[in-house]
Design an enzyme around this catalytic site. Structure first.
Site, PDB file in Angstrom:
ATOM      1  N   SER A 120     -30.476  33.899  -9.702  1.00 46.61           N
ATOM      2  CA  SER A 120     -30.664  32.577 -10.305  1.00 46.61           C
ATOM      3  C   SER A 120     -32.122  32.158 -10.305  1.00 46.61           C
ATOM      4  O   SER A 120     -32.887  32.544  -9.426  1.00 46.61           O
ATOM      5  CB  SER A 120     -29.862  31.562  -9.496  1.00 46.61           C
ATOM      6  OG  SER A 120     -30.234  30.246  -9.854  1.00 46.61           O
ATOM      7  N   GLU A 150     -32.970  29.495  -9.299  1.00 46.64           N
ATOM      8  CA  GLU A 150     -33.150  28.664  -8.103  1.00 46.64           C
ATOM      9  C   GLU A 150     -33.861  29.432  -6.992  1.00 46.64           C
ATOM     10  O   GLU A 150     -34.286  28.846  -6.009  1.00 46.64           O
ATOM     11  CB  GLU A 150     -31.809  28.107  -7.614  1.00 46.64           C
ATOM     12  CG  GLU A 150     -31.128  27.185  -8.609  1.00 46.64           C
ATOM     13  CD  GLU A 150     -31.374  25.682  -8.391  1.00 46.64           C
ATOM     14  OE1 GLU A 150     -31.795  25.305  -7.293  1.00 46.64           O
ATOM     15  OE2 GLU A 150     -31.139  24.913  -9.337  1.00 46.64           O
ATOM     16  N   TYR A 207     -28.360  26.937  -1.725  1.00 45.02           N
ATOM     17  CA  TYR A 207     -27.884  27.822  -2.799  1.00 45.02           C
ATOM     18  C   TYR A 207     -28.989  28.792  -3.215  1.00 45.02           C
ATOM     19  O   TYR A 207     -28.775  30.005  -3.309  1.00 45.02           O
ATOM     20  CB  TYR A 207     -27.441  26.971  -3.998  1.00 45.02           C
ATOM     21  CG  TYR A 207     -27.191  27.752  -5.262  1.00 45.02           C
ATOM     22  CD1 TYR A 207     -25.960  28.364  -5.507  1.00 45.02           C
ATOM     23  CD2 TYR A 207     -28.177  27.866  -6.249  1.00 45.02           C
ATOM     24  CE1 TYR A 207     -25.738  29.080  -6.682  1.00 45.02           C
ATOM     25  CE2 TYR A 207     -27.961  28.572  -7.422  1.00 45.02           C
ATOM     26  CZ  TYR A 207     -26.742  29.179  -7.632  1.00 45.02           C
ATOM     27  OH  TYR A 207     -26.527  29.882  -8.792  1.00 45.02           O
TER      28      TYR A 207
HETATM   29  P1  NAP Z   1     -18.832  29.131 -12.306  1.00 48.45           P
HETATM   30  O1  NAP Z   1     -18.227  28.817 -13.635  1.00 48.45           O
HETATM   31  O2  NAP Z   1     -19.214  27.994 -11.430  1.00 48.45           O
HETATM   32  O3  NAP Z   1     -17.797  30.072 -11.533  1.00 48.45           O
HETATM   33  C1  NAP Z   1     -17.983  30.560 -10.248  1.00 48.45           C
HETATM   34  C2  NAP Z   1     -16.987  31.685 -10.052  1.00 48.45           C
HETATM   35  O4  NAP Z   1     -17.039  32.173  -8.717  1.00 48.45           O
HETATM   36  C3  NAP Z   1     -15.525  31.280 -10.319  1.00 48.45           C
HETATM   37  O5  NAP Z   1     -14.876  32.340 -10.986  1.00 48.45           O
HETATM   38  C4  NAP Z   1     -14.988  31.124  -8.900  1.00 48.45           C
HETATM   39  O6  NAP Z   1     -13.596  31.258  -8.803  1.00 48.45           O
HETATM   40  C5  NAP Z   1     -15.702  32.281  -8.230  1.00 48.45           C
HETATM   41  N1  NAP Z   1     -15.708  32.198  -6.782  1.00 48.45           N
HETATM   42  C6  NAP Z   1     -16.165  31.190  -6.005  1.00 48.45           C
HETATM   43  N2  NAP Z   1     -16.023  31.498  -4.706  1.00 48.45           N
HETATM   44  C7  NAP Z   1     -15.464  32.733  -4.653  1.00 48.45           C
HETATM   45  C8  NAP Z   1     -15.056  33.589  -3.613  1.00 48.45           C
HETATM   46  N3  NAP Z   1     -15.182  33.244  -2.320  1.00 48.45           N
HETATM   47  N4  NAP Z   1     -14.527  34.790  -3.917  1.00 48.45           N
HETATM   48  C9  NAP Z   1     -14.359  35.165  -5.223  1.00 48.45           C
HETATM   49  N5  NAP Z   1     -14.690  34.380  -6.254  1.00 48.45           N
HETATM   50  C10 NAP Z   1     -15.253  33.179  -5.973  1.00 48.45           C
HETATM   51  O7  NAP Z   1     -20.096  30.091 -12.502  1.00 48.45           O
HETATM   52  P2  NAP Z   1     -21.042  30.286 -13.780  1.00 48.45           P
HETATM   53  O8  NAP Z   1     -21.711  29.004 -14.117  1.00 48.45           O
HETATM   54  O9  NAP Z   1     -20.328  31.042 -14.818  1.00 48.45           O
HETATM   55  O10 NAP Z   1     -22.170  31.210 -13.138  1.00 48.45           O
HETATM   56  C11 NAP Z   1     -21.891  32.592 -12.931  1.00 48.45           C
HETATM   57  C12 NAP Z   1     -22.809  33.142 -11.853  1.00 48.45           C
HETATM   58  O11 NAP Z   1     -24.161  32.975 -12.262  1.00 48.45           O
HETATM   59  C13 NAP Z   1     -22.702  32.462 -10.506  1.00 48.45           C
HETATM   60  O12 NAP Z   1     -22.962  33.440  -9.518  1.00 48.45           O
HETATM   61  C14 NAP Z   1     -23.821  31.440 -10.531  1.00 48.45           C
HETATM   62  O13 NAP Z   1     -24.243  31.120  -9.228  1.00 48.45           O
HETATM   63  C15 NAP Z   1     -24.877  32.205 -11.310  1.00 48.45           C
HETATM   64  N6  NAP Z   1     -25.800  31.392 -12.095  1.00 48.45           N
HETATM   65  C16 NAP Z   1     -25.333  30.484 -12.966  1.00 48.45           C
HETATM   66  C17 NAP Z   1     -26.216  29.758 -13.735  1.00 48.45           C
HETATM   67  C18 NAP Z   1     -25.740  28.762 -14.743  1.00 48.45           C
HETATM   68  O14 NAP Z   1     -26.563  27.956 -15.213  1.00 48.45           O
HETATM   69  N7  NAP Z   1     -24.481  28.787 -15.133  1.00 48.45           N
HETATM   70  C19 NAP Z   1     -27.597  29.974 -13.608  1.00 48.45           C
HETATM   71  C20 NAP Z   1     -28.044  30.950 -12.713  1.00 48.45           C
HETATM   72  C21 NAP Z   1     -27.136  31.659 -11.969  1.00 48.45           C
HETATM   73  P3  NAP Z   1     -12.609  29.954  -8.956  1.00 48.45           P
HETATM   74  O15 NAP Z   1     -12.375  29.807 -10.433  1.00 48.45           O
HETATM   75  O16 NAP Z   1     -11.416  30.343  -8.191  1.00 48.45           O
HETATM   76  O17 NAP Z   1     -13.346  28.779  -8.374  1.00 48.45           O
END
Ligand code: NAP
Length: 334
Positions: free
Chosen positions: A124, A126, A148
């Site tokens: 990320s 971050e 985070y």
């Molecule tokens: P998101 O929609 O918030 O989803 C997070 C996912 O992680 C969900 O499928 C959740 O499952 C799963 N999860 C959480 N805790 C878990 C655990 N203990 N074991 C297994 N699965 C677990 O994420 P996103 O926005 O698509 O982002 C995807 C990834 O990119 C994440 O790693 C995030 O930190 C990173 N990221 C995102 C952004 C952004 O702007 N979107 C930017 C930089 C990095 P549930 O559905 O069961 O909760």
């Protein structure tokens, strides 16, 4: 031969778009969900019957190892995380356990049971927390300043460590913020577009926020934190293409994915409310209780390396993105 991809965290915004992309490309897709007490998984309703769904949890290393052993995937995408920076202050240990150590469980499982698999790890922007510069590249120093970001910094460095120590084909995607109609309501852009739709459509029972409160007050106001916070915001549907491209490359590397532009939360409000003919200043208030203990500095994602080596570039402007999200929420919240 049909390739198999394992998406850890398929219910996420990114995981679900990635599943769409990989299905289009003819992959067999295995996606993990977590066991929990609710069954609402809106992002994957359309994928039921098209992908193989398995239960796994990043806290439970054996649940991950079993999937690597059983499916021998060609590609592994670890998308799952405690993904909400704002929640990481209230859950610092859980954030470390899932977002940092969870990655080691994935890497160990790959190393022992499917070392041929190519691995994408979601890191990320971050990780750059305090960095004071106009734009970040792959060589910008890591200087995370929230639980985070620190967990993602560990994840990022561990990805590199497994690549260098064990020769895994492991890539870290340093993604800047990316949004879509599938973004969770934990995040500010979706809060804004859902609020616009509820206000415009005069929805009597708006959705609840992450603390179980109605998203808009009875007086029709949306409460947000720091309105001048600026982010580099892109379209998630395009960002998952970058993830796939990283794993098709000749060598494993880390890449910055962003738009090299930035907008404030106030800009996002202005665009979203204006799209339905409303003035955001009549509907949005800043609430001190929602301020982060520390803010990250403004930084844009310089995606030059990804453009040069992967042929990737963003195609949707921030204005178009907000409009896509408002239109989706207008249809959703009637
Ligand atoms: P998101 O929609 O918030 O989803 C997070 C996912 O992680 C969900 O499928 C959740 O499952 C799963 N999860 C959480 N805790 C878990 C655990 N203990 N074991 C297994 N699965 C677990 O994420 P996103 O926005 O698509 O982002 C995807 C990834 O990119 C994440 O790693 C995030 O930190 C990173 N990221 C995102 C952004 C952004 O702007 N979107 C930017 C930089 C990095 P549930 O559905 O069961 O909760």
């Amino acid at each position: 031969m049909t390739k198999t991809a394992l998406i850890i965290g398929v219910t996420s915004q990114d995981g679900s778009y990635l599943a769409d992309l990989l299905l289009e490309k003819g992959y067999r897709v295995v996606g993990t969900i977590r066991r929990n007490t609710t069954y609402q998984k809106p992002n994957i309703q359309h994928l039921i019957g098209k992908i193989i769904i398995e239960a796994a949890d990043l806290i439970d290393g054996e649940s991950i190892a079993r999937l690597l052993r059983d499916y021998q995937p060609d590609e592994v995408y670890n998308i799952a995380a405690q993904s909400v920076p704002a929640d990481s202050w209230s859950h610092p240990l859980y954030t470390g356990e899932v977002t940092a150590l969870g990655v080691v469980r994935v890497m160990e499982a790959v190393r022992h049971f499917a070392p041929q698999a190519r691995v994408y790890q979601a890191t990320s922007r971050e990780i750059f927390g305090h960095v004071n510069a106009d734009a970040a590249t792959e060589s910008t120093p890591i200087d995370a300043n929230n639980p985070y970001g620190i967990a993602k910094a560990y994840a990022h460095m561990m990805t590199r460590c497994y690549r260098e120590s064990y020769g895994l084909f492991a890539c870290g995607g340093i993604l800047f913020n990316h949004e879509s109609p599938r973004r969770s309501l934990h995040f500010v852009t979706r809060k804004i577009t859902a609020a616009v739709a509820c206000i415009k459509n005069q929805v009597a029972n708006p959705p609840l926020d992450e603390l179980g409160r109605p998203l808009i007050t009875p007086g029709g106001k949306l409460k947000l934190g720091f309105l001048e916070a600026r982010r580099d915001w892109g379209y998630a549907k395009e960002y998952v293409e970058a993830m796939w491209l990283m794993l098709q490359n000749d060598e494993p590397k880390d890449y910055v994915i962003g738009t090299n532009s930035s907008y404030s939360v106030a800009d996002a409000c202005r665009i979203a409310f204006a799209h339905v003919g409303l003035d955001w200043r009549e509907h949005v208030v800043s609430d001190e209780a929602l301020l982060r203990p520390t803010e990250i500095t403004v930084l844009q994602g310089d995606y030059s390396l990804a453009e040069k080596e992967l042929g990737w570039r963003p195609r949707t402007s921030f204005e178009q993105l907000m409009q896509i999200m408002v239109d989706a929420d207008l249809a959703r919240f009637q």
